[in-house]
Design a protein around this motif. Structure first.
Motif, mmCIF file in Angstrom:
data_model
loop_
_atom_site.group_PDB
_atom_site.id
_atom_site.type_symbol
_atom_site.label_atom_id
_atom_site.label_comp_id
_atom_site.label_asym_id
_atom_site.label_seq_id
_atom_site.Cartn_x
_atom_site.Cartn_y
_atom_site.Cartn_z
ATOM 1 N N PRO A 141 18.078 34.611 25.902
ATOM 2 C CA PRO A 141 18.343 33.938 25.846
ATOM 3 C C PRO A 141 18.638 32.548 24.706
ATOM 4 C CG PRO A 141 15.748 34.098 25.065
ATOM 5 C CD PRO A 141 16.884 35.401 25.539
ATOM 6 N N GLY A 142 19.000 33.408 23.530
ATOM 7 C CA GLY A 142 19.816 32.751 22.110
ATOM 8 C C GLY A 142 20.634 33.380 22.040
ATOM 9 N N LEU A 143 21.775 33.465 22.924
ATOM 10 C CA LEU A 143 23.161 34.068 23.296
ATOM 11 C C LEU A 143 24.109 32.667 23.237
ATOM 12 C CD1 LEU A 143 24.364 36.300 23.843
ATOM 13 C CD2 LEU A 143 25.044 36.105 26.386
ATOM 14 N N ARG A 144 25.336 33.052 22.060
ATOM 15 C CA ARG A 144 26.046 31.616 22.259
ATOM 16 C C ARG A 144 26.649 31.781 20.894
ATOM 17 N NH1 ARG A 144 22.261 31.764 17.628
ATOM 18 N NH2 ARG A 144 22.913 31.925 15.803
ATOM 19 N N LEU A 145 28.610 31.274 21.390
ATOM 20 C CA LEU A 145 29.638 31.931 20.758
ATOM 21 C C LEU A 145 29.534 31.758 19.092
ATOM 22 C CD1 LEU A 145 31.626 29.885 23.562
ATOM 23 C CD2 LEU A 145 31.485 32.507 23.547
ATOM 24 N N ALA A 146 30.346 33.076 18.416
ATOM 25 C CA ALA A 146 29.967 33.246 16.965
ATOM 26 C C ALA A 146 31.057 32.185 17.016
ATOM 27 C CB ALA A 146 30.295 34.804 16.860
ATOM 28 N N ARG A 147 31.995 32.150 17.440
ATOM 29 C CA ARG A 147 32.936 30.873 17.526
ATOM 30 C C ARG A 147 33.467 30.449 18.431
ATOM 31 N NH1 ARG A 147 37.116 35.910 16.740
ATOM 32 N NH2 ARG A 147 38.332 36.215 19.261
ATOM 33 N N PRO A 148 34.080 28.417 18.142
ATOM 34 C CA PRO A 148 34.275 27.593 19.150
ATOM 35 C C PRO A 148 35.180 28.295 20.074
ATOM 36 C CG PRO A 148 34.560 26.958 16.746
ATOM 37 C CD PRO A 148 33.808 28.520 16.403
ATOM 38 N N LEU A 149 34.884 27.785 21.342
ATOM 39 C CA LEU A 149 35.978 28.544 22.078
ATOM 40 C C LEU A 149 37.256 27.915 21.674
ATOM 41 C CD1 LEU A 149 35.539 30.008 24.635
ATOM 42 C CD2 LEU A 149 35.207 27.274 26.163
ATOM 43 N N GLU A 150 37.940 26.802 21.142
ATOM 44 C CA GLU A 150 39.638 27.263 21.122
ATOM 45 C C GLU A 150 40.118 28.114 20.104
ATOM 46 O OE1 GLU A 150 37.025 24.060 18.220
ATOM 47 O OE2 GLU A 150 36.969 24.564 20.964
ATOM 48 N N GLN A 151 39.011 28.132 19.254
ATOM 49 C CA GLN A 151 40.193 30.211 18.606
ATOM 50 C C GLN A 151 39.618 31.209 19.522
ATOM 51 O OE1 GLN A 151 37.953 30.323 15.259
ATOM 52 N NE2 GLN A 151 38.106 27.831 14.663
ATOM 53 N N ALA A 152 39.354 31.138 20.706
ATOM 54 C CA ALA A 152 39.400 32.758 21.617
ATOM 55 C C ALA A 152 40.121 33.080 21.972
ATOM 56 C CB ALA A 152 37.896 32.224 22.997
ATOM 57 N N ASP A 153 40.478 34.025 21.957
ATOM 58 C CA ASP A 153 42.066 34.776 22.273
ATOM 59 C C ASP A 153 41.969 35.113 23.883
ATOM 60 O OD1 ASP A 153 43.980 36.016 22.531
ATOM 61 O OD2 ASP A 153 43.686 38.452 21.228
ATOM 62 N N PHE A 154 42.714 33.557 24.860
ATOM 63 C CA PHE A 154 42.351 33.836 26.332
ATOM 64 C C PHE A 154 43.753 35.137 26.910
ATOM 65 C CE2 PHE A 154 39.729 30.068 25.588
ATOM 66 C CZ PHE A 154 39.003 30.669 26.742
ATOM 67 N N LYS A 155 43.663 35.656 27.660
ATOM 68 C CA LYS A 155 45.004 36.599 28.131
ATOM 69 C C LYS A 155 45.036 35.114 29.462
ATOM 70 C CE LYS A 155 42.043 40.369 29.491
ATOM 71 N NZ LYS A 155 41.491 41.664 30.002
ATOM 72 N N LEU A 156 46.551 34.656 28.255
ATOM 73 C CA LEU A 156 46.951 33.940 29.247
ATOM 74 C C LEU A 156 48.296 34.464 30.150
ATOM 75 C CD1 LEU A 156 47.168 30.819 26.308
ATOM 76 C CD2 LEU A 156 45.748 31.704 28.215
ATOM 77 N N ASN A 157 48.709 35.140 29.647
ATOM 78 C CA ASN A 157 49.941 36.140 30.665
ATOM 79 C C ASN A 157 49.460 37.449 31.554
ATOM 80 O OD1 ASN A 157 52.651 35.823 31.263
ATOM 81 N ND2 ASN A 157 53.296 37.246 29.199
ATOM 82 N N ASP A 158 48.586 37.222 31.449
ATOM 83 C CA ASP A 158 48.300 39.072 32.773
ATOM 84 C C ASP A 158 47.571 38.141 34.414
ATOM 85 O OD1 ASP A 158 47.450 39.642 29.742
ATOM 86 O OD2 ASP A 158 46.402 40.528 30.328
ATOM 87 N N ILE A 159 48.327 39.043 34.785
ATOM 88 C CA ILE A 159 47.232 38.850 36.313
ATOM 89 C C ILE A 159 46.028 38.343 36.348
ATOM 90 C CG2 ILE A 159 47.246 40.607 38.492
ATOM 91 C CD1 ILE A 159 49.032 41.955 38.016
ATOM 92 N N VAL A 160 45.444 38.717 35.483
ATOM 93 C CA VAL A 160 44.028 37.851 35.232
ATOM 94 C C VAL A 160 43.491 37.580 34.311
ATOM 95 C CG1 VAL A 160 41.325 39.497 35.970
ATOM 96 C CG2 VAL A 160 43.280 40.120 36.903
ATOM 97 N N HIS A 161 42.954 36.223 34.249
ATOM 98 C CA HIS A 161 42.952 35.455 33.639
ATOM 99 C C HIS A 161 41.422 36.017 33.145
ATOM 100 C CE1 HIS A 161 42.348 31.699 31.280
ATOM 101 N NE2 HIS A 161 41.358 31.343 31.342
ATOM 102 N N GLY A 162 41.224 36.322 31.291
ATOM 103 C CA GLY A 162 40.415 36.165 31.042
ATOM 104 C C GLY A 162 39.973 35.754 29.750
ATOM 105 N N LEU A 163 39.455 37.039 28.821
ATOM 106 C CA LEU A 163 39.690 36.867 27.450
ATOM 107 C C LEU A 163 39.494 38.255 27.070
ATOM 108 C CD1 LEU A 163 36.212 34.256 26.617
ATOM 109 C CD2 LEU A 163 38.750 34.075 25.232
ATOM 110 N N ARG A 164 40.423 38.072 25.447
ATOM 111 C CA ARG A 164 40.787 39.823 25.089
ATOM 112 C C ARG A 164 38.939 40.330 24.373
ATOM 113 N NH1 ARG A 164 45.773 40.380 26.587
ATOM 114 N NH2 ARG A 164 47.011 38.934 26.991
ATOM 115 N N THR A 165 38.708 38.869 23.648
ATOM 116 C CA THR A 165 37.261 39.475 22.714
ATOM 117 C C THR A 165 36.731 38.156 22.952
ATOM 118 O OG1 THR A 165 38.464 38.802 20.677
ATOM 119 C CG2 THR A 165 38.146 40.896 21.180
ATOM 120 N N MET A 166 35.036 38.071 23.055
ATOM 121 C CA MET A 166 34.175 37.442 22.871
ATOM 122 C C MET A 166 33.533 37.601 22.139
ATOM 123 S SD MET A 166 32.273 35.844 26.275
ATOM 124 C CE MET A 166 31.130 34.833 25.905
ATOM 125 N N PRO A 167 32.930 37.418 21.014
ATOM 126 C CA PRO A 167 32.368 37.638 20.032
ATOM 127 C C PRO A 167 31.028 36.637 19.899
ATOM 128 C CG PRO A 167 34.188 37.273 18.672
ATOM 129 C CD PRO A 167 34.452 36.952 20.497
#
Length: 403
Positions: free
Chosen positions: A374-400
């Motif tokens: 229930p206390g789960l939260r992002l370890a860093r701001p979303l704007e710093q996340a490593d998104f898959k912007l050039n893949d068939i499937v959109h997603g995140l490479r990592t999500m601390p």
């Protein structure tokens, strides 16, 4: 006198996500839906295509047998793509009876009854990974939770030893990225086919209680046995598609939920609403981010525009799922939305065969995270996340994450 069609303006294919929200598709789609719902674009693969952006037109494209999926898929995004014949058994690039034959063999593995029977197993896997996360104070949600759950499930179904997951996940990521060159992609395909080919030979000799063995038996009973290359390609396709999209949806879905504590709390308080919530997340995120390409085998009219035989058509799934005429307030995530069927899994004869499995995996994964952490939260701001912007499937490479 030859009919000469006026040459339409050619736009660049929309590939840029807005800085204000990485979950939204390219802002150009909204303009195109309003002004040029069927427009001409130049694809990264080098060919020109008709880009179809409205919901009803996208459905029409995907249901029209005159618009072939043969040797297409998402290859309009591959710079090295020059056209090719589909591999034996590569179901998503086959049409008509070739496709229907393979789909009939596969469909029994993904019925609602069979998928629901897997729910306790999926829950057990989710709880095991939640337990492992809770042993520490932080984790990478991709590596430690989102990726292992669908990977283990599809391995269990196929009969593939899960201890091989590191290698097949690596090769799957190569095949779903547009950044790998042709030689690297070919090598990844060969590794997967060689590995699964060895397993298939064993199943041909000694059947087990798994999908591969049942496919072999069904095909034999139907009088048209599957060849080893067909089985190998079907197994690769199932293995890759069976975990990549769901793993990315788990990650993105949780990232969206964590952006709004009130929304997250409401879903946690009413876990029975997870069914429609997952459907809305699928619509809102639409992880097949560059759509699906088709090839016109004869002249056809799409959205009032004449498409000639030999031309390419791209059905923009993310745009169709944000169509204002179908989904009121489409850029708002409304977990209580009761709306028309979304396009996240495609439409027509090629609609994703594993849709029900993916939805159950998402339901279990998200409710487990909400309940157990229930206390789960992002370890860093979303704007710093490593998104898959050039893949068939959109997603995140990592999500601390931390809790």
């Amino acid at each position: 006198m030859t009919d000469i069609r006026p040459a339409p303006a050619i736009h660049d294919f929309p590939v840029t996500r807005p800085e204000k929200c990485p979950f939204d598709p390219d802002e150009e789609y909204a303009r195109l839906r309003a002004e040029e719902p069927v427009s001409r674009v130049r694809c990264p693969a080098g060919m020109d295509a008709w880009l179809v952006t409205r919901y009803e037109d996208v459905r029409g494209v995907l249901a029209d047998p005159r618009l072939s999926s043969r040797a297409a898929g998402s290859d309009h995004m591959l710079p090295s793509y020059a056209g090719h014949d589909p591999l034996p058994g590569f179901m998503i690039q086959l049409d008509g009876e070739e496709h229907a034959r393979l789909r009939r063999l596969m469909i029994g593995e993904f019925t609602g009854r069979r998928v629901e029977a897997l729910r306790p197993y999926i829950q057990r896997i989710a709880d095991e990974h939640a337990d492992a996360m809770l042993a520490g104070r932080g984790a990478d949600l991709v590596r430690d939770f989102a990726l292992p759950i669908p990977s283990r499930v599809i391995c269990e179904m196929l009969g593939v030893p899960y201890q091989d997951h590191t290698s097949f996940q690596r090769d799957s990521q190569i095949l779903t990225s547009f950044e790998a060159d042709e030689a690297t992609r070919a090598a990844a395909t060969r590794r997967l086919e060689d590995h699964l080919g060895e397993l298939i030979e064993k199943r041909l000799a000694v059947p087990q209680d798994d999908m591969l063995s049942r496919l072999i038996a069904r095909a034999d009973a139907g009088g048209r046995p599957l060849t080893v290359p067909e089985l190998s390609t079907l197994a690769v396709l199932t293995l890759v598609a069976g975990h990549e999209t769901t793993a990315n949806m788990i990650t993105l879905g949780m990232a969206v939920l964590l952006e709004d504590p009130e929304r997250t709390a409401a879903l946690r308080a009413r876990p029975e609403t997870i069914g429609p919530a997952v459907k809305e997340l699928l619509r809102y995120l639409t992880v097949i981010q560059f759509g699906l390409v088709r090839y016109a085998t004869e002249d056809v009219t799409v959205g009032g525009v004449e498409v000639r035989a030999g031309e390419w058509v791209v059905a923009a799934l993310p745009s169709g799922n944000r169509d204002e005429s179908v989904f009121p307030g489409p850029d708002t995530l409304d977990l209580g939305r009761r709306a028309r069927t979304n396009l996240a899994f495609g439409f027509g004869p090629h609609q994703c065969i594993g849709q029900q499995l993916a939805e159950v995996e998402l339901q279990v994964a998200l409710t487990t995270l909400l309940r157990r952490l229930p206390g789960l939260r992002l370890a860093r701001p979303l704007e710093q996340a490593d998104f898959k912007l050039n893949d068939i499937v959109h997603g995140l490479r990592t999500m601390p994450v931390v809790w």
